[in-house]
Design an enzyme around this catalytic site. Structure first.
Site, PDB file in Angstrom:
ATOM      1  N   GLU A 171     -16.810 -24.516  11.487  1.00 35.88           N
ATOM      2  CA  GLU A 171     -17.795 -23.635  12.143  1.00 35.88           C
ATOM      3  C   GLU A 171     -17.759 -22.238  11.518  1.00 35.88           C
ATOM      4  O   GLU A 171     -18.801 -21.575  11.382  1.00 35.88           O
ATOM      5  CB  GLU A 171     -17.545 -23.443  13.653  1.00 35.88           C
ATOM      6  CG  GLU A 171     -16.914 -24.585  14.412  1.00 35.88           C
ATOM      7  CD  GLU A 171     -15.431 -24.728  14.132  1.00 35.88           C
ATOM      8  OE1 GLU A 171     -14.637 -23.868  14.553  1.00 35.88           O
ATOM      9  OE2 GLU A 171     -15.045 -25.717  13.475  1.00 35.88           O
ATOM     10  N   LYS A 223      -9.058  -6.050  10.822  1.00 31.61           N
ATOM     11  CA  LYS A 223     -10.242  -5.639  10.043  1.00 31.61           C
ATOM     12  C   LYS A 223     -11.567  -5.798  10.808  1.00 31.61           C
ATOM     13  O   LYS A 223     -12.499  -5.043  10.570  1.00 31.61           O
ATOM     14  CB  LYS A 223     -10.322  -6.443   8.740  1.00 31.61           C
ATOM     15  CG  LYS A 223      -9.291  -6.027   7.730  1.00 31.61           C
ATOM     16  CD  LYS A 223      -9.432  -6.815   6.437  1.00 31.61           C
ATOM     17  CE  LYS A 223      -8.315  -6.455   5.488  1.00 31.61           C
ATOM     18  NZ  LYS A 223      -8.400  -7.151   4.207  1.00 31.61           N
ATOM     19  N   SER A 266       0.802  -1.220   0.000  1.00 35.22           N
ATOM     20  CA  SER A 266       0.000   0.000   0.000  1.00 35.22           C
ATOM     21  C   SER A 266       0.845   1.285   0.000  1.00 35.22           C
ATOM     22  O   SER A 266       0.519   2.216  -0.751  1.00 35.22           O
ATOM     23  CB  SER A 266      -0.968  -0.009   1.187  1.00 35.22           C
ATOM     24  OG  SER A 266      -1.899  -1.046   1.007  1.00 35.22           O
ATOM     25  N   GLY A 307      -4.372 -11.691  -7.677  1.00 37.20           N
ATOM     26  CA  GLY A 307      -4.884 -10.709  -6.719  1.00 37.20           C
ATOM     27  C   GLY A 307      -4.476  -9.264  -6.942  1.00 37.20           C
ATOM     28  O   GLY A 307      -4.952  -8.367  -6.233  1.00 37.20           O
ATOM     29  N   TYR A 328      -1.526 -11.771  -4.124  1.00 39.77           N
ATOM     30  CA  TYR A 328      -0.811 -11.009  -5.156  1.00 39.77           C
ATOM     31  C   TYR A 328       0.701 -11.147  -5.053  1.00 39.77           C
ATOM     32  O   TYR A 328       1.434 -10.605  -5.889  1.00 39.77           O
ATOM     33  CB  TYR A 328      -1.219  -9.523  -5.138  1.00 39.77           C
ATOM     34  CG  TYR A 328      -1.048  -8.855  -3.797  1.00 39.77           C
ATOM     35  CD1 TYR A 328      -2.128  -8.718  -2.931  1.00 39.77           C
ATOM     36  CD2 TYR A 328       0.188  -8.373  -3.388  1.00 39.77           C
ATOM     37  CE1 TYR A 328      -1.988  -8.126  -1.697  1.00 39.77           C
ATOM     38  CE2 TYR A 328       0.340  -7.777  -2.157  1.00 39.77           C
ATOM     39  CZ  TYR A 328      -0.747  -7.656  -1.316  1.00 39.77           C
ATOM     40  OH  TYR A 328      -0.598  -7.070  -0.084  1.00 39.77           O
TER      41      TYR A 328
HETATM   42  P1  NAP Z   1      -8.185 -13.962   7.323  1.00 37.90           P
HETATM   43  O1  NAP Z   1      -9.372 -13.178   7.759  1.00 37.90           O
HETATM   44  O2  NAP Z   1      -7.124 -14.287   8.320  1.00 37.90           O
HETATM   45  O3  NAP Z   1      -8.746 -15.341   6.680  1.00 37.90           O
HETATM   46  C1  NAP Z   1      -7.879 -16.328   6.178  1.00 37.90           C
HETATM   47  C2  NAP Z   1      -8.701 -17.562   5.799  1.00 37.90           C
HETATM   48  O4  NAP Z   1      -7.819 -18.550   5.280  1.00 37.90           O
HETATM   49  C3  NAP Z   1      -9.426 -18.207   6.966  1.00 37.90           C
HETATM   50  O5  NAP Z   1     -10.635 -18.716   6.508  1.00 37.90           O
HETATM   51  C4  NAP Z   1      -8.476 -19.330   7.394  1.00 37.90           C
HETATM   52  O6  NAP Z   1      -9.086 -20.478   7.948  1.00 37.90           O
HETATM   53  C5  NAP Z   1      -7.924 -19.742   6.050  1.00 37.90           C
HETATM   54  N1  NAP Z   1      -6.588 -20.347   6.218  1.00 37.90           N
HETATM   55  C6  NAP Z   1      -5.551 -19.827   6.907  1.00 37.90           C
HETATM   56  N2  NAP Z   1      -4.491 -20.656   6.827  1.00 37.90           N
HETATM   57  C7  NAP Z   1      -4.895 -21.705   6.087  1.00 37.90           C
HETATM   58  C8  NAP Z   1      -4.268 -22.903   5.664  1.00 37.90           C
HETATM   59  N3  NAP Z   1      -3.016 -23.170   5.947  1.00 37.90           N
HETATM   60  N4  NAP Z   1      -5.014 -23.766   4.926  1.00 37.90           N
HETATM   61  C9  NAP Z   1      -6.299 -23.500   4.594  1.00 37.90           C
HETATM   62  N5  NAP Z   1      -6.933 -22.366   4.959  1.00 37.90           N
HETATM   63  C10 NAP Z   1      -6.244 -21.488   5.699  1.00 37.90           C
HETATM   64  O7  NAP Z   1      -7.442 -13.241   6.128  1.00 37.90           O
HETATM   65  P2  NAP Z   1      -8.077 -12.384   4.904  1.00 37.90           P
HETATM   66  O8  NAP Z   1      -8.092 -10.948   5.248  1.00 37.90           O
HETATM   67  O9  NAP Z   1      -9.335 -13.029   4.501  1.00 37.90           O
HETATM   68  O10 NAP Z   1      -6.937 -12.572   3.796  1.00 37.90           O
HETATM   69  C11 NAP Z   1      -6.700 -13.835   3.221  1.00 37.90           C
HETATM   70  C12 NAP Z   1      -5.703 -13.744   2.081  1.00 37.90           C
HETATM   71  O11 NAP Z   1      -6.172 -12.856   1.091  1.00 37.90           O
HETATM   72  C13 NAP Z   1      -4.320 -13.220   2.475  1.00 37.90           C
HETATM   73  O12 NAP Z   1      -3.373 -13.944   1.721  1.00 37.90           O
HETATM   74  C14 NAP Z   1      -4.348 -11.774   2.026  1.00 37.90           C
HETATM   75  O13 NAP Z   1      -3.065 -11.273   1.702  1.00 37.90           O
HETATM   76  C15 NAP Z   1      -5.213 -11.866   0.778  1.00 37.90           C
HETATM   77  N6  NAP Z   1      -5.933 -10.604   0.480  1.00 37.90           N
HETATM   78  C16 NAP Z   1      -5.746 -10.051  -0.739  1.00 37.90           C
HETATM   79  C17 NAP Z   1      -6.410  -8.885  -1.052  1.00 37.90           C
HETATM   80  C18 NAP Z   1      -6.185  -8.244  -2.391  1.00 37.90           C
HETATM   81  O14 NAP Z   1      -6.499  -7.053  -2.521  1.00 37.90           O
HETATM   82  N7  NAP Z   1      -5.707  -8.942  -3.393  1.00 37.90           N
HETATM   83  C19 NAP Z   1      -7.298  -8.291  -0.143  1.00 37.90           C
HETATM   84  C20 NAP Z   1      -7.494  -8.907   1.099  1.00 37.90           C
HETATM   85  C21 NAP Z   1      -6.803 -10.079   1.393  1.00 37.90           C
HETATM   86  P3  NAP Z   1      -9.603 -20.520   9.473  1.00 37.90           P
HETATM   87  O15 NAP Z   1     -10.866 -19.719   9.486  1.00 37.90           O
HETATM   88  O16 NAP Z   1      -9.870 -21.952   9.754  1.00 37.90           O
HETATM   89  O17 NAP Z   1      -8.526 -19.934  10.299  1.00 37.90           O
END
Ligand code: NAP
Length: 286
Positions: A159, A72, A23, A250, A229
């Protein structure tokens, strides 16, 4: 780079960790291009310091804040006004400080949907499989719910995916299903879906050899969107391309969510292509 003076307005991103955030480079390039008197910084804020950080933003009159992992959802209780969509999503990623009054939005979902549309992904009446059920899955699924026929969530913690599926169905009316992530479920739902969206961090730098979906479960009719990304092309996207799927990384979502935040804070329109190329160059890819 323009001179920073006593009048320069401050924007920033908070997260933990934060040193890998794209960012600052993306927003400062747009600020300099438009010759605005702003500067965009990164703040590493640990979860236990979040409420103190909010007081600092008010005290220092920091004009705009991007919010990333892990704040967030937790940050919502400290804000003055949250737009109804972000309230429904249950997560915010952008805050605007109007004389100490903190307003918040979620631009992740709109940015992600915009990326799909800009890359010719047909959403109407499609069946969409989400890997992950965290903040990004919440935001994006909420935005595409009005277009698609069904959304399926597969997540480690069953869940969490069940709760998201239930809330999304109640709030938008879209048909949903949720379960734990397993090879059985991945195979079954890849075979019957039109679009696969990875919102888990599997495949993200440095673990770039990992993929959330085994290659043999993909088929050429799928549109595969990985919101990671870094790297720009994940193992999941490489596998999907090999098979003949349409794919999207991404970067476009990152740029679109940043573009929407920038416009809200500054009331100026940045050049999307410049923001995109800046991040690409920073990640070392032409
Ligand atoms: P988050 O709220 O922490 O959610 C992550 C999700 O991934 C949760 O559902 C988690 O499962 C699951 N997870 C974590 N480790 C895992 C693993 N080893 N195997 C399978 N599932 C797993 O994070 P978020 O904000 O949603 O972001 C997730 C990803 O998206 C990150 O890589 C982030 O950099 C990317 N992102 C990209 C953008 C973009 O603009 N391109 C925007 C936002 C986020 P549990 O619920 O069981 O913990």
């Amino acid at each position: 780079m323009p001179t920073i003076t006593a009048k320069t307005k401050i924007l920033g991103v908070i997260g933990h960790p934060i040193e890998h955030s794209m960012s600052p480079i993306m927003h400062n390039t747009a600020i300099n291009d438009l010759k605005l008197d702003y500067v965009y910084l990164a703040f590493d804020i640990e979860p236990q310091d979040l409420s103190k950080a909010i007081n600092v933003f008010r005290a220092l009159n920091i004009k705009g804040i991007s919010v990333t992992i892990p704040h967030k959802e937790a940050i919502m209780e400290y804000l003055d006004e949250i737009d109804p969509i972000a309230e429904n999503i249950g997560a915010v990623n952008t805050i605007k400080n109007e004389n100490g009054y903190l307003k918040a939005r979620n631009t992740d979902g709109a940015g992600g949907k915009q990326s799909l549309i800009e890359n010719s992904c047909e959403l109407s009446d499609k069946k969409v499989l989400f890997i992950g059920a965290g903040g990004a899955a919440r935001a994006l699924s909420y935005f595409i719910a009005e277009d698609v026929a069904q959304i399926i969530f597969l997540n480690i913690r069953k869940e969490r995916s069940k709760l998201l599926a239930k809330e999304l169905n109640e709030r938008t009316g879209v048909k949903t299903f949720a379960d734990a992530i397993s090879n059985y479920n991945l195979k079954k739902f890849c075979a019957t879906s039109d679009i696969v969206i990875n919102t888990s961090p599997i495949g993200m730098y440095p673990k770039i050899e990992e993929t959330p979906v085994p290659k043999e479960f993909l088929n050429k009719n799928l549109f595969v969107f990985d919101i990671i990304y870094n790297p720009l092309k994940t193992k999941l996207l490489k596998n999907a391309e090999d098979i003949g799927c349409k794919t999207l990384g991404g970067l476009d979502m990152l740029v679109n969510q940043g573009f929407l935040a920038f416009e809200w804070w500054t009331e100026k329109t940045p050049k999307k292509e410049l923001m995109r190329n800046t991040v690409k160059k920073f990640l070392g890819i032409k």
